[in-house]
Design a protein around this motif. Structure first.
Motif, PDB file in Angstrom:
ATOM      1  N   LYS A 119       5.847 119.757  42.758  1.00  0.00           N
ATOM      2  CA  LYS A 119       5.974 118.297  42.749  1.00  0.00           C
ATOM      3  C   LYS A 119       5.342 117.700  41.495  1.00  0.00           C
ATOM      4  O   LYS A 119       5.902 116.775  40.886  1.00  0.00           O
ATOM      5  CB  LYS A 119       5.321 117.723  44.010  1.00  0.00           C
ATOM      6  CG  LYS A 119       5.976 118.224  45.291  1.00  0.00           C
ATOM      7  CD  LYS A 119       5.290 117.679  46.535  1.00  0.00           C
ATOM      8  CE  LYS A 119       5.853 118.351  47.782  1.00  0.00           C
ATOM      9  NZ  LYS A 119       5.342 117.789  49.037  1.00  0.00           N
ATOM     10  N   PHE A 134       7.722 118.141  38.561  1.00  0.00           N
ATOM     11  CA  PHE A 134       8.759 117.105  38.515  1.00  0.00           C
ATOM     12  C   PHE A 134       8.179 115.777  38.029  1.00  0.00           C
ATOM     13  O   PHE A 134       8.806 115.068  37.233  1.00  0.00           O
ATOM     14  CB  PHE A 134       9.383 116.920  39.902  1.00  0.00           C
ATOM     15  CG  PHE A 134      10.536 117.838  40.184  1.00  0.00           C
ATOM     16  CD1 PHE A 134      11.770 117.610  39.590  1.00  0.00           C
ATOM     17  CD2 PHE A 134      10.408 118.914  41.036  1.00  0.00           C
ATOM     18  CE1 PHE A 134      12.840 118.441  39.844  1.00  0.00           C
ATOM     19  CE2 PHE A 134      11.465 119.753  41.294  1.00  0.00           C
ATOM     20  CZ  PHE A 134      12.700 119.520  40.697  1.00  0.00           C
ATOM     21  N   MET A 135       6.993 115.436  38.495  1.00  0.00           N
ATOM     22  CA  MET A 135       6.398 114.157  38.110  1.00  0.00           C
ATOM     23  C   MET A 135       6.121 114.097  36.608  1.00  0.00           C
ATOM     24  O   MET A 135       6.389 113.069  35.960  1.00  0.00           O
ATOM     25  CB  MET A 135       5.114 113.936  38.902  1.00  0.00           C
ATOM     26  CG  MET A 135       5.323 113.694  40.385  1.00  0.00           C
ATOM     27  SD  MET A 135       6.198 112.161  40.747  1.00  0.00           S
ATOM     28  CE  MET A 135       4.937 110.939  40.367  1.00  0.00           C
ATOM     29  N   ILE A 141       0.636 111.713  45.984  1.00  0.00           N
ATOM     30  CA  ILE A 141       0.958 113.137  46.118  1.00  0.00           C
ATOM     31  C   ILE A 141      -0.325 113.971  46.144  1.00  0.00           C
ATOM     32  O   ILE A 141      -0.441 114.933  46.910  1.00  0.00           O
ATOM     33  CB  ILE A 141       1.888 113.577  44.974  1.00  0.00           C
ATOM     34  CG1 ILE A 141       3.253 112.916  45.125  1.00  0.00           C
ATOM     35  CG2 ILE A 141       2.046 115.099  44.942  1.00  0.00           C
ATOM     36  CD1 ILE A 141       4.189 113.148  43.957  1.00  0.00           C
ATOM     37  N   ASP A 160       7.578 114.340  49.118  1.00  0.00           N
ATOM     38  CA  ASP A 160       8.872 114.754  48.566  1.00  0.00           C
ATOM     39  C   ASP A 160       9.753 113.535  48.280  1.00  0.00           C
ATOM     40  O   ASP A 160      10.442 113.480  47.249  1.00  0.00           O
ATOM     41  CB  ASP A 160       9.605 115.683  49.541  1.00  0.00           C
ATOM     42  CG  ASP A 160       9.065 117.102  49.515  1.00  0.00           C
ATOM     43  OD1 ASP A 160       8.501 117.493  48.476  1.00  0.00           O
ATOM     44  OD2 ASP A 160       9.210 117.821  50.517  1.00  0.00           O
ATOM     45  N   VAL A 183       8.861 111.902  45.081  1.00  0.00           N
ATOM     46  CA  VAL A 183       9.417 112.636  43.941  1.00  0.00           C
ATOM     47  C   VAL A 183      10.900 112.298  43.754  1.00  0.00           C
ATOM     48  O   VAL A 183      11.392 112.200  42.628  1.00  0.00           O
ATOM     49  CB  VAL A 183       9.229 114.158  44.142  1.00  0.00           C
ATOM     50  CG1 VAL A 183       9.943 114.942  43.051  1.00  0.00           C
ATOM     51  CG2 VAL A 183       7.755 114.515  44.160  1.00  0.00           C
ATOM     52  N   CYS A 225      17.073 114.794  40.262  1.00  0.00           N
ATOM     53  CA  CYS A 225      15.863 114.250  40.878  1.00  0.00           C
ATOM     54  C   CYS A 225      15.881 114.374  42.395  1.00  0.00           C
ATOM     55  O   CYS A 225      14.833 114.256  43.035  1.00  0.00           O
ATOM     56  CB  CYS A 225      15.696 112.778  40.490  1.00  0.00           C
ATOM     57  SG  CYS A 225      15.497 112.516  38.708  1.00  0.00           S
ATOM     58  N   SER A 272      12.783 123.896  40.928  1.00  0.00           N
ATOM     59  CA  SER A 272      11.995 123.241  39.879  1.00  0.00           C
ATOM     60  C   SER A 272      12.360 123.752  38.490  1.00  0.00           C
ATOM     61  O   SER A 272      12.057 123.092  37.487  1.00  0.00           O
ATOM     62  CB  SER A 272      10.505 123.448  40.130  1.00  0.00           C
ATOM     63  OG  SER A 272      10.115 124.789  39.892  1.00  0.00           O
TER      64      SER A 272
END
Length: 339
Positions: free
Chosen positions: A116, A119-120, A144, A195, A198, A223, A263
């Motif tokens: 996560k 992704f951020m 998160i 989630d 995200v 995304c 990811s």
């Protein structure tokens, strides 16, 4: 089958599935790092967290493989396939499994949240310096991180008090069993909402960008990859709540493996994207793979010149110095990911 021990899949089958997916993730990670090295000549925080998620996932799969024989033996006892051992031996097996379980759960949650964070940080790099998005991004990161902390509390609080984790009697009371059932859903709620953060956070930025609808939908799809893990998390939680061993372990491993695998996928978007910028990235990537000179769509541009003039300011200085390049070549960005 007798060797399934009530888990719905044989021990060999379980090990084969998790290591096949772990192998695919390893290949994708290698490709991701190669792409970033050849195209951007640098790595970002999303790459670091992606690699960390993979490493922790591999360690978790090693623990799961070592734990599997004992887990199947214990399950066989619970369903009556194997005679009940002496009470002291059963207690020893239970504590040993819990030790493996705590280690695996720590690795599981840490690896999952590294995905996560990857992704951020990818969103942060792609969005650039947008003040209005920065506040939302920071708020998402704080939430998160809090969700990760709550999941860790659930790991050490599954017996009510961390001091009782390795005590059979204190961790087998009706109170603890009821608490464990509640913690399962608490972890689920915070994991799923993180989630959703995200998934939802980058959408307003994407739909304000000046690009074609097809490209906006493609970015939104990337995304939204976290939705896949929500499905596995839902199935895993329902199975845990029912205390049914049938495929429970497999669903748990699949959630982590698929999360790490997905990811890695955004790094490969530039290979199929129709945008002009990504076409330039593709040309650069393949020419560096084949060790040939890079040629832009408009004029000749050698790899040597690209390496020396990767930044716009350096490119302008190189032009004034008379290096062999064309004035209409758009400088490739080096501070952003090809996403």
């Amino acid at each position: 089958m007798a060797d399934e021990a009530g888990q719905g899949i044989t021990e060999r089958g379980l090990v084969a599935v998790i290591w096949t997916l772990a192998g695919v993730s390893t290949v994708l990670l290698g490709g991701r790092l190669l792409i970033r090295n050849l195209v951007l000549k640098t790595f970002h925080l999303d790459d670091i967290f992606g690699a960390l998620a993979w490493l922790l996932m591999i360690i978790c799969m090693i623990c799961s493989t070592l734990e599997a024989p004992l887990s199947y033996q214990y399950s066989a006892i619970l369903i009556g396939e194997t005679p009940m051992p002496p009470e002291a031996e059963l207690e020893s097996m239970t504590i040993k499994l819990r030790r493996w379980g705590v280690a695996s759960q720590m690795l599981f949650w840490t690896s999952l949240y590294c995905v996560k964070f990857s992704f951020m940080f990818l969103y942060r790099t792609a969005s650039g310096a947008r003040s209005e998005y920065g506040k939302a991004w920071l708020g998402g990161m704080v939430y998160i991180t809090l969700c990760y902390g709550i999941c860790l509390i659930g790991v050490f609080g599954q017996c009510g008090d961390a001091r009782y984790l390795w005590t059979f009697a204190q961790c087998s009371t009706p109170y603890v069993m009821g608490l464990d059932a509640k913690l399962i859903w608490v972890d689920y709620a915070f994991n799923v909402t993180s989630d959703l953060v995200v998934v939802i956070l980058p959408m307003p930025v994407i739909w304000r960008l000046h690009m074609r609808l097809k490209q906006k939908l493609a970015l939104s799809g990337i995304c939204s990859l976290a939705i896949i893990t929500i499905a596995f998390e839902t199935v895993r939680t329902v199975k845990l709540y029912q205390e049914n061993n049938n495929l429970t372990n497999l669903y748990s491993y699949l959630e982590l493996l698929v999360s790490v695998l997905t990811s890695m996928l955004p790094s490969y978007r530039f290979l199929i994207s129709p945008s002009d910028k990504d076409r330039e990235y593709r040309r650069l990537f393949w020419t560096r793979i084949t060790l040939r000179s890079y040629h832009s769509a408009s004029s000749g541009y050698s790899m040597q010149n690209y390496d020396q003039t990767s930044r716009p300011a350096e490119s302008q200085r190189a032009i004034h110095k008379g290096l062999e390049t064309s004035q209409d070549v758009p400088p490739l960005p080096t501070g952003r990911n090809p996403v």
